[in-house]
Design a protein around this motif. Structure first.
Motif, PDB file in Angstrom:
ATOM      1  N   VAL A  48       5.233   4.960   0.058  1.00 42.70           N
ATOM      2  CA  VAL A  48       4.444   6.711   0.483  1.00 42.70           C
ATOM      3  C   VAL A  48       5.418   6.776   1.312  1.00 42.70           C
ATOM      4  O   VAL A  48       5.884   8.610   0.715  1.00 42.70           O
ATOM      5  N   ARG A  49       5.531   6.493   3.053  1.00 41.44           N
ATOM      6  CA  ARG A  49       6.273   7.825   3.651  1.00 41.44           C
ATOM      7  C   ARG A  49       7.458   7.977   3.675  1.00 41.44           C
ATOM      8  O   ARG A  49       7.870   8.984   3.235  1.00 41.44           O
ATOM      9  N   ALA A  50       8.696   6.239   2.758  1.00 42.61           N
ATOM     10  CA  ALA A  50       9.573   6.524   3.434  1.00 42.61           C
ATOM     11  C   ALA A  50      10.512   7.006   1.590  1.00 42.61           C
ATOM     12  O   ALA A  50      11.369   8.100   1.091  1.00 42.61           O
ATOM     13  N   THR A  51       9.109   7.451   0.672  1.00 40.95           N
ATOM     14  CA  THR A  51       9.609   7.479  -0.446  1.00 40.95           C
ATOM     15  C   THR A  51       9.231   9.275  -0.403  1.00 40.95           C
ATOM     16  O   THR A  51       9.410  10.073  -1.395  1.00 40.95           O
ATOM     17  N   GLY A  52       8.872  10.031   0.350  1.00 38.57           N
ATOM     18  CA  GLY A  52       8.597  11.125   1.109  1.00 38.57           C
ATOM     19  C   GLY A  52       7.272  12.051   0.629  1.00 38.57           C
ATOM     20  O   GLY A  52       6.789  13.222   0.014  1.00 38.57           O
ATOM     21  N   ARG A  53       5.997  10.871   0.208  1.00 41.65           N
ATOM     22  CA  ARG A  53       5.158  11.817  -0.382  1.00 41.65           C
ATOM     23  C   ARG A  53       3.737  11.160   0.693  1.00 41.65           C
ATOM     24  O   ARG A  53       2.287  11.738  -0.301  1.00 41.65           O
ATOM     25  N   CYS A  54       4.297  10.907   1.750  1.00 39.02           N
ATOM     26  CA  CYS A  54       3.056  11.250   3.148  1.00 39.02           C
ATOM     27  C   CYS A  54       3.384  12.978   2.867  1.00 39.02           C
ATOM     28  O   CYS A  54       3.699  13.985   3.521  1.00 39.02           O
ATOM     29  N   HIS A  55       1.415  13.076   2.632  1.00 42.81           N
ATOM     30  CA  HIS A  55       1.508  14.315   3.689  1.00 42.81           C
ATOM     31  C   HIS A  55       0.614  14.720   4.696  1.00 42.81           C
ATOM     32  O   HIS A  55       0.724  16.130   5.284  1.00 42.81           O
ATOM     33  N   GLY A  56       0.443  13.710   5.687  1.00 45.90           N
ATOM     34  CA  GLY A  56       0.288  14.307   6.477  1.00 45.90           C
ATOM     35  C   GLY A  56      -1.032  14.208   7.158  1.00 45.90           C
ATOM     36  O   GLY A  56      -1.425  14.499   7.970  1.00 45.90           O
ATOM     37  N   CYS A  57      -1.994  13.602   6.666  1.00 44.63           N
ATOM     38  CA  CYS A  57      -3.691  13.941   6.285  1.00 44.63           C
ATOM     39  C   CYS A  57      -3.628  12.954   7.873  1.00 44.63           C
ATOM     40  O   CYS A  57      -4.591  13.582   8.532  1.00 44.63           O
ATOM     41  N   GLY A  58      -3.572  12.119   7.936  1.00 40.03           N
ATOM     42  CA  GLY A  58      -4.073  11.147   8.651  1.00 40.03           C
ATOM     43  C   GLY A  58      -4.898  10.071   8.901  1.00 40.03           C
ATOM     44  O   GLY A  58      -5.319   9.440   8.871  1.00 40.03           O
ATOM     45  N   PRO A  71      -7.065  19.525  -1.441  1.00 39.98           N
ATOM     46  CA  PRO A  71      -7.640  18.591  -3.018  1.00 39.98           C
ATOM     47  C   PRO A  71      -7.435  17.257  -2.497  1.00 39.98           C
ATOM     48  O   PRO A  71      -8.274  15.851  -2.502  1.00 39.98           O
ATOM     49  N   CYS A  72      -6.085  16.815  -1.479  1.00 41.24           N
ATOM     50  CA  CYS A  72      -5.310  15.736  -1.053  1.00 41.24           C
ATOM     51  C   CYS A  72      -7.208  14.541   0.413  1.00 41.24           C
ATOM     52  O   CYS A  72      -6.526  14.047  -0.045  1.00 41.24           O
ATOM     53  N   GLN A  73      -6.920  15.801   0.995  1.00 38.72           N
ATOM     54  CA  GLN A  73      -7.985  15.558   1.921  1.00 38.72           C
ATOM     55  C   GLN A  73      -9.673  14.807   1.544  1.00 38.72           C
ATOM     56  O   GLN A  73      -9.687  14.388   1.396  1.00 38.72           O
ATOM     57  N   ILE A  74      -9.307  15.915   0.791  1.00 36.12           N
ATOM     58  CA  ILE A  74     -11.329  15.690  -0.250  1.00 36.12           C
ATOM     59  C   ILE A  74     -11.283  14.514  -1.148  1.00 36.12           C
ATOM     60  O   ILE A  74     -12.468  13.593  -0.843  1.00 36.12           O
ATOM     61  N   LYS A  75      -9.972  14.053  -0.974  1.00 32.07           N
ATOM     62  CA  LYS A  75      -9.732  12.276  -2.116  1.00 32.07           C
ATOM     63  C   LYS A  75     -10.601  11.556  -0.972  1.00 32.07           C
ATOM     64  O   LYS A  75     -10.667  10.337  -1.154  1.00 32.07           O
ATOM     65  N   SER A  76      -9.501  11.876   0.069  1.00 38.78           N
ATOM     66  CA  SER A  76      -8.973  10.797   0.846  1.00 38.78           C
ATOM     67  C   SER A  76     -11.208  10.150   1.957  1.00 38.78           C
ATOM     68  O   SER A  76     -10.641   9.282   1.701  1.00 38.78           O
ATOM     69  N   ILE A  77     -11.651  11.781   2.033  1.00 36.67           N
ATOM     70  CA  ILE A  77     -12.733  11.344   2.602  1.00 36.67           C
ATOM     71  C   ILE A  77     -13.587  10.149   1.146  1.00 36.67           C
ATOM     72  O   ILE A  77     -14.657  10.033   1.870  1.00 36.67           O
ATOM     73  N   ARG A  78     -13.359  11.245  -0.498  1.00 41.33           N
ATOM     74  CA  ARG A  78     -14.003  10.182  -0.897  1.00 41.33           C
ATOM     75  C   ARG A  78     -13.659   8.706  -1.048  1.00 41.33           C
ATOM     76  O   ARG A  78     -14.609   7.866  -1.144  1.00 41.33           O
ATOM     77  N   LYS A  79     -12.318   8.317  -0.723  1.00 43.55           N
ATOM     78  CA  LYS A  79     -12.051   6.910  -1.038  1.00 43.55           C
ATOM     79  C   LYS A  79     -12.781   6.567   0.766  1.00 43.55           C
ATOM     80  O   LYS A  79     -13.292   5.272   0.231  1.00 43.55           O
ATOM     81  N   MET A  80     -12.597   7.127   1.550  1.00 47.89           N
ATOM     82  CA  MET A  80     -13.816   6.168   2.675  1.00 47.89           C
ATOM     83  C   MET A  80     -14.789   5.903   2.309  1.00 47.89           C
ATOM     84  O   MET A  80     -15.482   5.243   2.953  1.00 47.89           O
ATOM     85  N   GLN A  81     -15.557   7.555   1.899  1.00 46.97           N
ATOM     86  CA  GLN A  81     -16.873   7.005   1.056  1.00 46.97           C
ATOM     87  C   GLN A  81     -17.120   5.604   0.715  1.00 46.97           C
ATOM     88  O   GLN A  81     -17.960   4.685   0.858  1.00 46.97           O
ATOM     89  N   PHE A 120       4.801  15.564  -5.465  1.00 47.30           N
ATOM     90  CA  PHE A 120       4.231  14.867  -6.229  1.00 47.30           C
ATOM     91  C   PHE A 120       2.316  14.893  -6.525  1.00 47.30           C
ATOM     92  O   PHE A 120       2.289  13.770  -7.124  1.00 47.30           O
ATOM     93  N   CYS A 121       2.588  15.839  -6.102  1.00 45.04           N
ATOM     94  CA  CYS A 121       0.312  16.360  -5.754  1.00 45.04           C
ATOM     95  C   CYS A 121      -0.077  17.016  -7.361  1.00 45.04           C
ATOM     96  O   CYS A 121       0.621  17.606  -8.038  1.00 45.04           O
ATOM     97  N   ASP A 122      -0.629  15.767  -8.050  1.00 41.44           N
ATOM     98  CA  ASP A 122      -0.899  16.347  -9.422  1.00 41.44           C
ATOM     99  C   ASP A 122      -2.235  17.625  -9.436  1.00 41.44           C
ATOM    100  O   ASP A 122      -3.393  17.643 -10.429  1.00 41.44           O
ATOM    101  N   ASP A 123      -2.795  18.024  -8.397  1.00 35.89           N
ATOM    102  CA  ASP A 123      -4.628  18.016  -8.212  1.00 35.89           C
ATOM    103  C   ASP A 123      -4.454  19.651  -7.474  1.00 35.89           C
ATOM    104  O   ASP A 123      -4.028  20.008  -6.330  1.00 35.89           O
ATOM    105  N   PHE A 124      -5.218  20.431  -8.062  1.00 36.50           N
ATOM    106  CA  PHE A 124      -4.720  22.344  -7.999  1.00 36.50           C
ATOM    107  C   PHE A 124      -6.030  23.004  -7.527  1.00 36.50           C
ATOM    108  O   PHE A 124      -6.189  23.566  -6.431  1.00 36.50           O
ATOM    109  N   THR A 125      -7.261  22.622  -8.035  1.00 39.69           N
ATOM    110  CA  THR A 125      -8.666  23.235  -8.238  1.00 39.69           C
ATOM    111  C   THR A 125      -9.600  22.446  -6.999  1.00 39.69           C
ATOM    112  O   THR A 125     -10.642  22.018  -7.149  1.00 39.69           O
ATOM    113  N   ALA A 126      -8.621  20.821  -6.641  1.00 43.48           N
ATOM    114  CA  ALA A 126      -9.628  20.494  -5.330  1.00 43.48           C
ATOM    115  C   ALA A 126     -10.980  19.568  -6.208  1.00 43.48           C
ATOM    116  O   ALA A 126     -11.937  20.066  -6.318  1.00 43.48           O
TER     117      ALA A 126
END
Ligand SMILES: Cc1cc2nc3c(=O)[nH]c(=O)nc-3n(C[C@H](O)[C@H](O)[C@H](O)COP(=O)(O)OP(=O)(O)OC[C@H]3O[C@@H](n4cnc5c(N)ncnc54)[C@H](O)[C@@H]3O)c2cc1C
Ligand code: SF4
Ligand code: SF4
Ligand code: SF4
Length: 362
Positions: free
Chosen positions: A11-21, A191-201, A280-286
């Protein structure tokens, strides 16, 4: 078991990390200091503290793990996720609209949920003296101050100068939930942050269980104007960054100046400042939200709203009469199909660009 070593490479080395933390905030060894964020990039702080549990890898929104699970959970369907209703609305409160990004609907709904005792707080971005910061808002005032969208202007030692970015690592505010132990929280994010939290859940990671409402915003990309790029934008747009009062995004980026003028910049002209991960992100509308909000499709001062889940529909219906204004039924019906078409076209463009980019990387 894949761990942070794999995140670094894939993720990081391929430039796809968007720094969501997310990986840093929820690292199992966070209390021992295994990971930390340095300039929005996750790094090992103390590699020997990592216990190889693999959690950071699984919750990373860029990694495909758990995608099918959250699709099922949210009733996702092609092409842009589940849609129960598309409409255009604005907050009844004119003072809220005056400070909001578009129609102030996000903040209007948050306030309504808070005032009626349905949430203890919301994870939002607040304008502070040090710039825009992710916070857990637990007062009306904090929620009101989160309305609007401007460049995240940070000046300080950690930034080594000036940064102007549209991105804010909202997931990091989840740490406050652990400390405060609140249980009914609304989360507003990309959208990416929503996805991240859904995964945590999905993985039952505390305190993601406290997130009861997912409010996602449309997102074409985030932009980072740090370094020389702010000057580049100033020259291109013939403006001064410090004169910009707020920004919003519809078909174009709109720069609202303090003197009341609005300057339109085509999004394609901002590619020089686009965060690399966003390509690299494919989600526009969350697509995994309960409700999604955006500017596209609505005129100035209005917000486009997609209700997606039964919970989102119930929240929206409840706020309808109390906090929101709508176009007439006829106007809304006319708009409904054109808005949806615009959203589908923008989503298809973003998805195609992401697929092309991912294919190049392979
Ligand atoms: C970075 C970014 C990119 C966007 N891109 C598009 C786009 O391409 N097309 C489009 O149609 N709409 C886009 N939007 C959504 C749009 O700008 C509005 O957020 C949406 O229409 C809601 O408006 P509102 O007046 O109802 O929200 P408000 O009532 O003003 O509330 C705004 C909410 O957004 C949150 N917020 C503000 N800045 C950030 C940030 N940097 N990261 C996370 N949350 C934040 C605040 O916490 C607040 O809760 C984008 C928004 C942001 C923040
Ligand atoms: S302890 Fe677990 S979550 Fe933390 S870095 Fe190591 S593998 Fe990732
Ligand atoms: S996208 Fe988020 S979770 Fe994934 S590596 Fe980057 S900061 Fe960590
Ligand atoms: S374009 Fe995608 S990766 Fe970039 S900030 Fe928006 S949702 Fe996140």
């Amino acid at each position: 078991m894949k761990t942070f070593f794999d995140l670094k490479q894939e993720v990081r080395a391929t430039g796809r990390c968007h720094g969501c933390g997310g990986c840093v905030t929820f690292c199992t060894a966070i209390n021992y200091g295994a990971l930390h964020m340095v300039d929005d990039v996750p790094r090992f702080k103390s590699v020997e503290k990592c216990i190889d549990c693999g959690l950071c890898y699984r919750i990373c929104p860029v990694v495909g793990d758990l995608d099918e699970h959250i699709k099922k959970q949210t009733g996702w369907s092609a092409p842009i996720g589940r849609i129960l209703e598309t409409t255009v609305a604005q907050a009844k409160d004119a003072s809220l609209r005056a400070r909001a990004t578009d129609g102030g609907v996000v903040t209007g709904i948050l306030l309504h949920l808070f005032d009626t005792g349905r949430i203890d707080g919301a994870i939002v971005i607040k304008n502070t003296a040090e710039g825009r910061k992710p916070i857990l808002a637990t007062t009306r005032e904090d929620i009101i101050e989160s309305a609007g969208f401007s460049f995240n202007t940070a000046k300080g030692i950690t930034q080594l100068g000036e940064t102007y970015s549209t991105y804010s690592p909202v997931a990091q505010a989840l740490g406050s939930l652990i400390r405060q132990g609140l249980k009914r929280i609304a989360f507003v994010g990309t959208p990416c942050q929503i996805k991240s939290i859904r995964k945590m859940q999905a993985l039952k990671i505390v305190p993601s269980d406290a997130i009861k409402f997912y409010f996602g915003r449309f997102c074409n990309a985030n932009y980072d104007f740090s370094g020389g790029k702010a000057r580049e934008l100033e020259e291109f747009a013939n403006c001064k960054m410090d004169d910009i009062r707020k920004i919003n995004i519809k078909d174009d980026l709109l720069l609202h100046h303090k003197d009341g003028t609005i300057r339109k910049i085509a999004l394609r002209d901002l590619d020089f400042a686009k965060r690399s991960a966003c390509a690299f992100c494919d989600d526009f509308t969350a697509e995994y939200s309960d409700i999604s909000f955006g500017g596209l499709g609505a005129s100035e001062g209005w917000t486009t709203v997609i209700t997606r889940t039964p919970l989102g529909r119930a929240v929206f219906a409840d706020a309808r009469d109390a906090a929101l204004d709508f176009l007439s039924i006829d106007e809304n019906l006319k708009l409904d199909s054109t808005v949806l078409q615009k959203l589908q076209e923008s989503s298809a463009r973003k998805r195609a660009a992401a697929e092309e980019r991912q294919a190049i990387r392979k």
